[in-house]
Design a protein around this motif. Sequence first.
Motif, PDB file in Angstrom:
ATOM      1  N   SER A  79       0.831  -1.210   0.000  1.00 32.22           N
ATOM      2  CA  SER A  79       0.000   0.000   0.000  1.00 32.22           C
ATOM      3  C   SER A  79       0.858   1.249   0.000  1.00 32.22           C
ATOM      4  CB  SER A  79      -0.922  -0.005   1.223  1.00 32.22           C
ATOM      5  OG  SER A  79      -1.793  -1.106   1.212  1.00 32.22           O
ATOM      6  N   ASN A  80       1.896   1.266   0.835  1.00 32.43           N
ATOM      7  CA  ASN A  80       2.786   2.429   0.879  1.00 32.43           C
ATOM      8  C   ASN A  80       3.512   2.622  -0.447  1.00 32.43           C
ATOM      9  OD1 ASN A  80       2.109   2.983   3.539  1.00 32.43           O
ATOM     10  ND2 ASN A  80       3.787   1.766   4.375  1.00 32.43           N
ATOM     11  N   ALA A  81       3.950   1.512  -1.058  1.00 34.63           N
ATOM     12  CA  ALA A  81       4.644   1.601  -2.344  1.00 34.63           C
ATOM     13  C   ALA A  81       3.719   2.154  -3.426  1.00 34.63           C
ATOM     14  CB  ALA A  81       5.167   0.226  -2.747  1.00 34.63           C
ATOM     15  N   MET A  82       2.442   1.733  -3.421  1.00 34.93           N
ATOM     16  CA  MET A  82       1.487   2.229  -4.413  1.00 34.93           C
ATOM     17  C   MET A  82       1.169   3.705  -4.191  1.00 34.93           C
ATOM     18  SD  MET A  82      -0.995  -1.127  -4.533  1.00 34.93           S
ATOM     19  CE  MET A  82      -2.201  -0.392  -5.631  1.00 34.93           C
ATOM     20  N   ASP A  83       1.044   4.103  -2.919  1.00 36.80           N
ATOM     21  CA  ASP A  83       0.769   5.518  -2.620  1.00 36.80           C
ATOM     22  C   ASP A  83       1.930   6.398  -3.057  1.00 36.80           C
ATOM     23  OD1 ASP A  83      -1.714   5.030  -1.566  1.00 36.80           O
ATOM     24  OD2 ASP A  83      -0.993   4.810   0.495  1.00 36.80           O
ATOM     25  N   LEU A  84       3.162   5.939  -2.803  1.00 37.50           N
ATOM     26  CA  LEU A  84       4.333   6.724  -3.184  1.00 37.50           C
ATOM     27  C   LEU A  84       4.440   6.898  -4.697  1.00 37.50           C
ATOM     28  CD1 LEU A  84       6.990   5.272  -0.701  1.00 37.50           C
ATOM     29  CD2 LEU A  84       6.005   7.568  -0.672  1.00 37.50           C
ATOM     30  N   ARG A  85       3.888   5.962  -5.439  1.00 34.48           N
ATOM     31  CA  ARG A  85       3.930   6.042  -6.903  1.00 34.48           C
ATOM     32  C   ARG A  85       2.683   6.725  -7.481  1.00 34.48           C
ATOM     33  NH1 ARG A  85       6.950   1.987  -5.200  1.00 34.48           N
ATOM     34  NH2 ARG A  85       8.785   1.296  -6.396  1.00 34.48           N
ATOM     35  N   GLY A  86       1.828   7.236  -6.611  1.00 32.36           N
ATOM     36  CA  GLY A  86       0.669   7.992  -7.069  1.00 32.36           C
ATOM     37  C   GLY A  86      -0.465   7.155  -7.604  1.00 32.36           C
ATOM     38  N   PHE A  87      -0.575   5.900  -7.148  1.00 27.87           N
ATOM     39  CA  PHE A  87      -1.649   5.031  -7.642  1.00 27.87           C
ATOM     40  C   PHE A  87      -3.007   5.593  -7.224  1.00 27.87           C
ATOM     41  CE2 PHE A  87      -4.584   1.457  -7.260  1.00 27.87           C
ATOM     42  CZ  PHE A  87      -4.424   0.844  -8.492  1.00 27.87           C
ATOM     43  N   GLY A  88      -3.929   5.695  -8.173  1.00 28.94           N
ATOM     44  CA  GLY A  88      -5.276   6.182  -7.904  1.00 28.94           C
ATOM     45  C   GLY A  88      -5.440   7.683  -8.099  1.00 28.94           C
ATOM     46  N   LYS A  89      -4.386   8.369  -8.499  1.00 30.78           N
ATOM     47  CA  LYS A  89      -4.463   9.821  -8.669  1.00 30.78           C
ATOM     48  C   LYS A  89      -5.335  10.188  -9.862  1.00 30.78           C
ATOM     49  CE  LYS A  89      -1.598  13.928  -9.375  1.00 30.78           C
ATOM     50  NZ  LYS A  89      -0.216  14.461  -9.537  1.00 30.78           N
ATOM     51  N   HIS A  90      -5.224   9.417 -10.951  1.00 33.02           N
ATOM     52  CA  HIS A  90      -5.970   9.716 -12.170  1.00 33.02           C
ATOM     53  C   HIS A  90      -7.134   8.733 -12.341  1.00 33.02           C
ATOM     54  CE1 HIS A  90      -2.846  12.538 -13.296  1.00 33.02           C
ATOM     55  NE2 HIS A  90      -1.930  11.586 -13.098  1.00 33.02           N
TER      56      HIS A  90
END
Length: 277
Positions: free
Chosen positions: A220-231
């Motif tokens: 979850s932290n890795a996905m958040d750091l990569r901006g997952f879900g921003k677009h």
Amino acid sequence: MKSKLFDYVERDNLVFHLSGVTKLICFICLTFSVMFSYDIRVILSVMILSLIFFKVSGLEWKQIKLMVIYVIVFLLINFVLTFIFSPQYGVEIYGTKHEIYRFNSRYTITLEQLLYQITKLTKYASVVPLGLIFLLTTNPSELAASMNRIGLNYKAAYALSLTLRYFPDLIRNYQDISLAQQSRGLDLSKKEKLGVRIKNIMNICVPLIFSTLDRIELISNAMDLRGFGKHKKRTWYASKRLKRQDYIAILIAVFVLVGSICISVFINRSRFYNPFI
């Protein structure tokens, strides 16, 4: 030996070359054709077709062994419980009664009940190869891309992809923890009483749960750091274009679905095939 349950292993054959979208559409069409109809002729036809594709896929027994055992146990329990709780349901459906053996006034073995229960059993059994083909021959990343292409939100599609990816890891983690605990004297053999074995298994499950939670937090932290879900949309690396073989497979699946519905509506005039009239 490490378990291969739910493992995706790439192979060079027709089934693996099909797009994830194709396999998803075929799975939905063939499953619905089986679930909609109670005509054993249609169900057996779909079962034979699914077994042929299962053979072509080249899946190994060690990949499906545990699942097949669970399915067989479930089918046997379902078969017995259906007779215990609804011993005359087949008679009600088909409107006739051909007795084979009578236990008492309630429990009587009839041809109608046997046909109903065998049809119901084959319905479940025919879906299993379809599910195994779909799960074990589709790359999880491509599956996520395929589900997103047919309209599913990419967050949900990616969550499903991560779940399928994690099953083999979960099993491997369980085996690693189990071996580590047994090396420390934890006994899981049949020499111990059932209650003790259950308690020892719980000693494995607790660290497994904590390691799973740690892994979830890490991902979850890795996905958040990569901006997952921003677009609202995203591109997919593993997406495949539909080829000629994909269109042929989809046409076959749609033909089977339409044929199943037409047989029920226009020939049988019912979802049930009645050979007793």
